[in-house]
Design a protein around this motif. Sequence first.
Motif, mmCIF file in Angstrom:
data_model
loop_
_atom_site.group_PDB
_atom_site.id
_atom_site.type_symbol
_atom_site.label_atom_id
_atom_site.label_comp_id
_atom_site.label_asym_id
_atom_site.label_seq_id
_atom_site.Cartn_x
_atom_site.Cartn_y
_atom_site.Cartn_z
ATOM 1 N N LYS A 50 6.936 11.534 12.178
ATOM 2 C CA LYS A 50 7.957 10.886 13.020
ATOM 3 C C LYS A 50 8.444 11.822 14.124
ATOM 4 C CE LYS A 50 10.505 6.996 13.110
ATOM 5 N NZ LYS A 50 9.921 5.633 13.101
ATOM 6 N N ARG A 51 8.544 13.115 13.780
ATOM 7 C CA ARG A 51 9.071 14.070 14.765
ATOM 8 C C ARG A 51 8.118 14.295 15.939
ATOM 9 N NH1 ARG A 51 10.813 16.891 10.221
ATOM 10 N NH2 ARG A 51 9.016 18.289 10.336
ATOM 11 N N VAL A 52 6.834 14.017 15.736
ATOM 12 C CA VAL A 52 5.878 14.290 16.820
ATOM 13 C C VAL A 52 5.358 13.012 17.472
ATOM 14 C CG1 VAL A 52 5.173 16.503 15.854
ATOM 15 C CG2 VAL A 52 3.946 14.426 15.169
ATOM 16 N N LEU A 53 5.947 11.868 17.161
ATOM 17 C CA LEU A 53 5.560 10.616 17.813
ATOM 18 C C LEU A 53 5.965 10.626 19.283
ATOM 19 C CD1 LEU A 53 6.485 7.701 15.368
ATOM 20 C CD2 LEU A 53 4.207 8.390 16.080
ATOM 21 N N ARG A 54 5.100 10.075 20.112
ATOM 22 C CA ARG A 54 5.449 9.898 21.513
ATOM 23 C C ARG A 54 6.429 8.740 21.666
ATOM 24 N NH1 ARG A 54 -0.621 10.301 24.124
ATOM 25 N NH2 ARG A 54 -0.792 12.583 24.086
ATOM 26 N N ASP A 55 7.146 8.725 22.755
ATOM 27 C CA ASP A 55 8.099 7.647 23.017
ATOM 28 C C ASP A 55 7.369 6.305 23.007
ATOM 29 O OD1 ASP A 55 10.103 9.473 23.275
ATOM 30 O OD2 ASP A 55 10.061 9.520 25.480
ATOM 31 N N GLY A 56 7.917 5.355 22.296
ATOM 32 C CA GLY A 56 7.351 4.015 22.253
ATOM 33 C C GLY A 56 6.293 3.807 21.183
ATOM 34 N N ALA A 57 5.755 4.892 20.600
ATOM 35 C CA ALA A 57 4.734 4.765 19.558
ATOM 36 C C ALA A 57 5.384 4.380 18.224
ATOM 37 C CB ALA A 57 3.959 6.073 19.416
ATOM 38 N N LYS A 58 4.638 3.669 17.401
ATOM 39 C CA LYS A 58 5.141 3.225 16.107
ATOM 40 C C LYS A 58 4.375 3.930 14.986
ATOM 41 C CE LYS A 58 7.949 0.275 18.027
ATOM 42 N NZ LYS A 58 9.409 0.547 18.037
ATOM 43 N N LEU A 59 5.082 4.122 13.877
ATOM 44 C CA LEU A 59 4.499 4.761 12.694
ATOM 45 C C LEU A 59 4.208 3.711 11.635
ATOM 46 C CD1 LEU A 59 3.722 7.157 10.899
ATOM 47 C CD2 LEU A 59 6.151 7.457 10.361
ATOM 48 N N TRP A 60 2.937 3.658 11.229
ATOM 49 C CA TRP A 60 2.500 2.754 10.172
ATOM 50 C C TRP A 60 2.241 3.560 8.899
ATOM 51 C CZ3 TRP A 60 0.381 -2.486 11.214
ATOM 52 C CH2 TRP A 60 0.525 -2.883 12.548
ATOM 53 N N CYS A 61 2.525 2.964 7.769
ATOM 54 C CA CYS A 61 2.196 3.624 6.496
ATOM 55 C C CYS A 61 1.603 2.611 5.524
ATOM 56 C CB CYS A 61 3.416 4.278 5.864
ATOM 57 S SG CYS A 61 3.039 5.143 4.298
ATOM 58 N N ILE A 62 0.419 2.948 5.020
ATOM 59 C CA ILE A 62 -0.237 2.155 3.978
ATOM 60 C C ILE A 62 -0.155 2.963 2.693
ATOM 61 C CG2 ILE A 62 -2.394 1.082 3.234
ATOM 62 C CD1 ILE A 62 -3.229 1.149 6.235
ATOM 63 N N PHE A 63 0.387 2.387 1.651
ATOM 64 C CA PHE A 63 0.532 3.136 0.405
ATOM 65 C C PHE A 63 0.573 2.202 -0.797
ATOM 66 C CE2 PHE A 63 4.744 1.622 0.955
ATOM 67 C CZ PHE A 63 5.445 1.777 -0.245
ATOM 68 N N GLY A 64 0.401 2.791 -1.965
ATOM 69 C CA GLY A 64 0.518 2.073 -3.226
ATOM 70 C C GLY A 64 0.925 3.060 -4.300
ATOM 71 N N CYS A 65 1.002 2.600 -5.524
ATOM 72 C CA CYS A 65 1.366 3.470 -6.646
ATOM 73 C C CYS A 65 0.328 3.331 -7.757
ATOM 74 C CB CYS A 65 2.741 3.105 -7.196
ATOM 75 S SG CYS A 65 4.089 3.390 -6.028
ATOM 76 N N GLY A 66 0.026 4.432 -8.414
ATOM 77 C CA GLY A 66 -0.968 4.437 -9.468
ATOM 78 C C GLY A 66 -0.506 3.687 -10.711
ATOM 79 N N GLY A 67 -1.427 2.964 -11.329
ATOM 80 C CA GLY A 67 -1.124 2.272 -12.578
ATOM 81 C C GLY A 67 -1.205 3.196 -13.776
ATOM 82 N N ASN A 68 -0.523 2.838 -14.853
ATOM 83 C CA ASN A 68 -0.512 3.627 -16.096
ATOM 84 C C ASN A 68 -0.009 5.046 -15.855
ATOM 85 O OD1 ASN A 68 -3.567 1.982 -16.506
ATOM 86 N ND2 ASN A 68 -1.738 1.442 -17.684
ATOM 87 N N ARG A 69 0.859 5.188 -14.900
ATOM 88 C CA ARG A 69 1.476 6.465 -14.583
ATOM 89 C C ARG A 69 2.982 6.245 -14.453
ATOM 90 N NH1 ARG A 69 -2.945 7.500 -15.930
ATOM 91 N NH2 ARG A 69 -4.465 8.939 -14.986
ATOM 92 N N ASP A 70 3.695 7.292 -14.125
ATOM 93 C CA ASP A 70 5.150 7.261 -14.025
ATOM 94 C C ASP A 70 5.627 6.068 -13.192
ATOM 95 O OD1 ASP A 70 7.825 7.802 -13.833
ATOM 96 O OD2 ASP A 70 7.597 9.698 -12.759
ATOM 97 N N GLN A 71 6.295 5.128 -13.861
ATOM 98 C CA GLN A 71 6.768 3.928 -13.170
ATOM 99 C C GLN A 71 8.099 4.144 -12.455
ATOM 100 O OE1 GLN A 71 6.770 0.371 -15.565
ATOM 101 N NE2 GLN A 71 4.768 0.797 -16.471
ATOM 102 N N THR A 72 8.831 5.175 -12.867
ATOM 103 C CA THR A 72 10.166 5.377 -12.297
ATOM 104 C C THR A 72 10.118 5.736 -10.816
ATOM 105 O OG1 THR A 72 10.232 7.739 -12.881
ATOM 106 C CG2 THR A 72 10.995 6.174 -14.532
ATOM 107 N N LYS A 73 8.990 6.292 -10.354
ATOM 108 C CA LYS A 73 8.943 6.723 -8.955
ATOM 109 C C LYS A 73 8.561 5.591 -8.003
ATOM 110 C CE LYS A 73 4.151 8.459 -9.020
ATOM 111 N NZ LYS A 73 3.290 9.638 -8.803
ATOM 112 N N ARG A 74 8.143 4.443 -8.513
ATOM 113 C CA ARG A 74 7.654 3.377 -7.647
ATOM 114 C C ARG A 74 8.716 2.860 -6.672
ATOM 115 N NH1 ARG A 74 4.033 0.338 -12.374
ATOM 116 N NH2 ARG A 74 2.524 2.057 -12.581
#
Length: 581
Positions: A436-460
Motif C-alpha cells: 500500500k505504501r508504494v502504490l502510485r496515485d490512483g492505483a488499486k490493491l487487490w488481494c486473493i487469499f484463503g485459509c487452510g483446512g484442518n488447521r487453526d480456525q481461530t485465525k480465519r
Amino acid sequence: MGSIACTPSTAKRSPSATVSTPTATRCSSCPEPIRSCGEICVSNAGFVDEPGRSMRLDQLISGLNVTNATPSVDLASIRVCDVTEDSRTAVPGSLFIARAGTRDQGMHYIEPAIQCGSVAVLTENDSVGHIELPMRSKVVLLGCDDPVRVAAQIAERFYDHPASKLICAGVTGTNGKTTITHLTHQLVEGAGVRCGLIGTVEIDDGRERSRASMTTPPALELSRTLATMHEHDCKAVVMEVSSHALDQHRTGAIRFAATAFTNLTGDHLDYHLTLDHYRSSKAKLFASLTESGLAAINIEDEHAQFMIDACPEGAHVVRCGHDEHLDAWVRVEDESIQGTRMTLHTPLGVFEAKVPVFGAYNAMNTLQSVLMAQEVLTRAGVPEADQHAAIQQELPKLKLPMGRMEHCESVGDDLTVLVDFAHTDDALRSALSGVKRVLRDGAKLWCIFGCGGNRDQTKRPRMGQAVAQFADHIIVSSDNPRTESPSAIIDQVLAGIDPDRRAAVQVQADRATAIHDAILDAQPGDVIVITGKGHETEQILPDGRGGTRTIHFDDREHAGIALRERRMRFPTADARRAGAS
C-alpha cells in the motif's frame, strides 16, 4: 560370536516403497538368509546405508536413558547400520524407533520394520511390555521415557555429531523465518564461507539443492543432512526452526551459535492449543544457545522478553528494531516496489544500501539477516573488515526466496502481480501495508487469499479483517481446504470482515478462476497480491468421501496464463510496469 558389518546383496532402501514381506536375502558375509519370519543373522546382520557408516548398538545408546528389555542379547555383538522412524525405509541392520506421532503410533509398525530386517527396536518404556516379538526372533527391544528426544541424541551420535562440526544458526517466529534464512545464507556464501540451508522452500546441502517437504526435518533426517553438509565442506548451516520441531525435540541435540526471533502471532493453535504453549515451544530455540551465542531479538514484538529470558547466561542478546537507541536498528530511507534504500546499524558496523525488498517487515528481516551472518562469519574466522566489505557488496544483490513477494508480470505488462506465502493475519497485514505504501496515485490493491483446512480456525476471521484493512478489492478463495468444505471456511473468513467493506468483497472458491478473473478485471497500474501458497505447487482438496485429493497447482503458473491472455486481449494497454512506484 563377534559382530561383522555386512551388506545384503539385494536389500534396497526406498522411502516411497510400500511395506511387503521381503524375500529371503543373503548377506554377502554370511551364508544364512534373512528370513521373512523376522529371525535374522544378528551377529552378522547389517546394511551399510552409507559406505562405512555403522556402529555397535551398545556404543550407540551408551549413557542415554535407555533400558534393554532383552538382556539375553549382547548389545556389543550387534552392528547398527541404519536408524529410521519409518518402517518402509527399514533395512537389515536398522534400529527402528517406534515413537508416537501426531496421528499414529509407531508401535503399529514394529512388525513390518522387523520383517524388513531391523535388528533393534526402541519404543516407550510403557509400551515395551505390550510388544510381542516374532518367535525365535533375536531382535533387541529397547525402552526409554522419551523416544523423540532420545532419537535426536542417537541421530547425532550415529552420524558422528555433525551439528558440533558446523556453525549452526537457527531462526524461529511465526513469520519471516524463510526470508531471514535465505538472506543469511546468501550473505554468508557471498563472504566465501560455504553454508548449508534448511527451510520451508528448499534444502541446500552444499552441493545440491532440493525441495523441502517440511520446515524442519525430523531429527534423524536432520542429522543425516547435517552430516552430508559437513562432507560437502560446509562450515555452517542456517535453518528455519518451527514450533512443531522445537516441541518435538527435532533439534534437541543441537547447540546453536546464532539465533533470531522474528515475531509471534496466533497460528498453529490446532496443534499447540494455547498461545502460551506456542510461545514456550518457540523459546526452546534460545534455551539451546551456546553460552556465548547470538540471540537477535525483534524487540518490537510483545513476546520478545520471553525469548530473552530463555537465553542462557552469557548469551549475546542483540535487541533489534527501528528505534535508534537499540543495540541494532534499521531505518528506511526510501522505498519502491523494486527495492528499499535503508541504513542498517549493527554492533559491528553501519551499512547503507538499496536492497531489492520492500516493506518495513523486510527491512527488519534484512537487519536480522546481517546480524546472523556477522556471527557466523566471525566464528568462521573471517576478519571484521572483510565481513563488512562482503556484506556491503552482497546487500544490493540479495534475492527473496521463491513465493515471497515474487513478481509474476513481465516488462510489457501494465499491472503488477505478486505471489506471497502470507498465511496469517499478521503476515497479511505486513505484506499488504508494505504494498500500500508504494502504490502510485490512483492505483488499486487487490488481494486473493484463503485459509487452510484442518488447521487453526481461530485465525480465519482475523485474516479477513487484516485483508479488509488494506485491500481495495478482496477476493476470498480457497487455499488448501483439505477435508473441510471450502464454503464453510470462506464463511468463517467473511465473519471477520466489517459489513461496511462487504461491497469490496468477491467470493470465488475456485482459486484458478479467482486469479484469472482478477488479472483480467484489474485496471492498468493496479497491484494484485496472491497470498497463502507462495512457493507451493500443489493444492489439497476434499475428495467428497471424507479424504483428500491433491492436484498440481502453482499460483505463479496460473498468474502467467492470465497475464498472457490479458496481453492478447488488451494489446494496446499502457505497457508501464504496474502501479507501484
